[in-house]
Design an enzyme around this catalytic site. Sequence first.
Site, PDB file in Angstrom:
ATOM      1  N   GLU A  11     -25.035  14.497  -5.927  1.00 29.98           N
ATOM      2  CA  GLU A  11     -24.927  15.308  -7.146  1.00 29.98           C
ATOM      3  C   GLU A  11     -26.150  15.124  -8.046  1.00 29.98           C
ATOM      4  OE1 GLU A  11     -21.049  14.178  -8.705  1.00 29.98           O
ATOM      5  OE2 GLU A  11     -20.098  15.704  -7.462  1.00 29.98           O
TER       6      GLU A  11
ATOM      7  N   ASP B 226     -12.421  14.720  -3.212  1.00 31.68           N
ATOM      8  CA  ASP B 226     -12.652  14.177  -4.545  1.00 31.68           C
ATOM      9  C   ASP B 226     -11.380  13.962  -5.351  1.00 31.68           C
ATOM     10  OD1 ASP B 226     -14.059  13.203  -6.615  1.00 31.68           O
ATOM     11  OD2 ASP B 226     -15.177  15.012  -7.065  1.00 31.68           O
TER      12      ASP B 226
ATOM     13  N   GLU C 147      -8.753  12.892 -13.804  1.00 31.50           N
ATOM     14  CA  GLU C 147      -9.661  14.034 -13.874  1.00 31.50           C
ATOM     15  C   GLU C 147      -9.024  15.311 -13.329  1.00 31.50           C
ATOM     16  OE1 GLU C 147     -13.282  13.345 -11.714  1.00 31.50           O
ATOM     17  OE2 GLU C 147     -13.972  15.410 -11.941  1.00 31.50           O
TER      18      GLU C 147
END
Length: 717
Positions: free
Chosen positions: A309, A383, A411
């Site tokens: 990323e 993820d 998240e």
Amino acid sequence: MKSIVWISRCLCLLLLSAVTQLHAEDGHELWLRYAALPKTQAAQVATHAIDYVFKAAETPTTQRARNELALGVAGLAGKKLPGSEQIHDGSIVLAVAGKYAPLDQQALPLQNIGNEGFVLRAITLEGHAVIVVAANTDIGLLYGVFELLRKFQLDNALAKLDIVSNPKISLRLLNHWDNLDRKVERGYAGQSLWDWWRLPQYLDARYEQYARANASIGINGTVLNNVNSNARILTPAYLEKVAAIARIMRPWGIKVYLSARFSAPQEIGGLKTSDPLDANVQKWWNSKADEIYQLIPDFGGFLVKANSEGQPGPNDFGRTHADGANMLAAALKAHGGVVMWRAFVYSDVNPEDRHKQAWSEFKPLDGKFADNVIVQVKNGAIDFQPREPFHPLFGAMPNTPLMMEFQITKEYLGFATHLVYLGAQYEEVLKADTYAKGAGSLVAKVIDGSLEQHKLSGIAGVANIGSDRDWSGSDFNQANWYAFGRLAWDPLASSAQIARDWLTQTFSSDPTFVETATQLMLRSREAVVDYMTPLGLAHIMGTGHHYGPAPWVSDQKRPEWNPVYYHRADQQGIGFDRTDTGSAALSQYAAAAAQHFADPQANNEQYLLWFRHVSWQYKMHSGRTLWEELLQHYDHGVAEVAAMGQQWQTLEPYVDAERFLKAKEFLQIQLNEAQWWRDACVAYFMSISKLPLPKGVQAPAYNLEYYQALSFPSAPG
Ligand code: BDP
């Protein structure tokens, strides 16, 4: 004059007691409230805790152990523990091996418990009935005291107490994704705890409270800064601040670690390169390590996110992850530090299924890492989704120690407000069978090192801790922090039992309360899977903030940032084909694990759309079509949240008003948002499948355009 002083004193006291009341049950005390036990239980504790006898060297850690014991017994049983030289019936004997001959003759299994374990046992010593807390080290003793206090709250059979316990995993760490400006990436509980600006002069009292809470569940390390790291943390000014935190953590058995930015030699070292094979770069890291250990002799080591990323890494210089990790490992080696090298990598220029990329990159490096490197692998290949199959790297790198990375902060699971007990999710992953060496090769055994006899073992949880009074953004989020610690100590423990323990310590030991609230917590995990991503769907949330449903998103630059990449729905069907006719990601698992995941005969529909693309008319085991089943799951998820709300309502008599109300209101938010997830996803998938809703299934509250138009520019985290 005198009376004025007297009046103002009374006023002060009044004010103080009002303040104490105000904060009495706001969640700040976590599971360490030590609230008065019910009468019979308190009486039992009182007979087993007449006083304590201390047989160990005085250290900052044993001081804390003694204080904790006194604090706990005072709160639980309303009793002052005087501490004495002489053993009586009802003494608690705190002893470190070799410090008390009569205890050493008791043949306690101290040789089996290492440096952190303890023995808790009710025995007769010098003719007296006592409870001993024995360990090889002061930190073992501290852990033993926390366990004893837990037993005082949970157990009615203190006279038979007999526990031998030591952690199965050696590195039990929190990872803070905290930035130097106190913003927490994916944090929903306020600002970062670390007040970098005022450190090192000002030491917030919460640092010590944090350390104590972590020690109470066996956590022994903390990575202070974000994996998307800022090189400034490695400059002298910041290292002073880190050292100040480390001094507070140390007596609680907690080591401090840092996320290291791979390009630090260029960014703060003035070098032209950060190539791990460059001699000057190596020299720079070596002297940086020396500098750190000068300040922090027990510094734990580095965590690194590299070439992922947009983060810098060894690939930028044509080198492998092993080259990068080993260079840092060499710098830390002489000091006893470790490198935790993350395997969370995927690339926008690689067309391979994202699920496969980490395996493809790391598997060939198996055995090529230095012996103080451990590869940190997220629980699943994508993820931190509500449900993922375990990461295929577990079991695939026998010659490399692998550590687990769980996410404690939610998240992808409703941030701070949704009640989702993650203990159940962690347990599912830890007990999954990799079949790497035949049946029983559980993920837990990969990461505790026992499957391949690795000395180094580890587990990390991305922290949900911030500056909020309640630390985690809600009382129930504290359970996820707690469950993480308990499972790090014993990865095969039962998450249901851990929920019970947490509820008892945090709220009430009333059996009706504990049973009802445990059920509520246990059903919460499946509920969130159902209202967000049932039947193996994943990654269909909003872009950037990751909150709320957005299965329609298809305009992101990188293909794997788009929800449509993951669900692949069209008019014919839905799901990601990862069998041999598709990306063949399944072949990265041992055959028996692959069969468990994707064989229609294996009766495992939890992962259906994760591994297979099937028609909307596909016949499910229930006899329903896939379309009907999907709708059924969405509705079930919403209904479960409604039922959780009702369950909580029945618990009002057992919970203080402030915490009761907060959970109640959060459950209402969760219900509204579960409905939103359900409605938006149903509206979208209807528009793709072109199928009508079966009779009795409610139409979404709004049309698809309504959901698509919602935006959340100021979402937290
Ligand atoms: C993703 C998060 C991102 C993290 C990344 C990571 O959205 O904020 O930086 O994982 O783990 O889940 O590196």
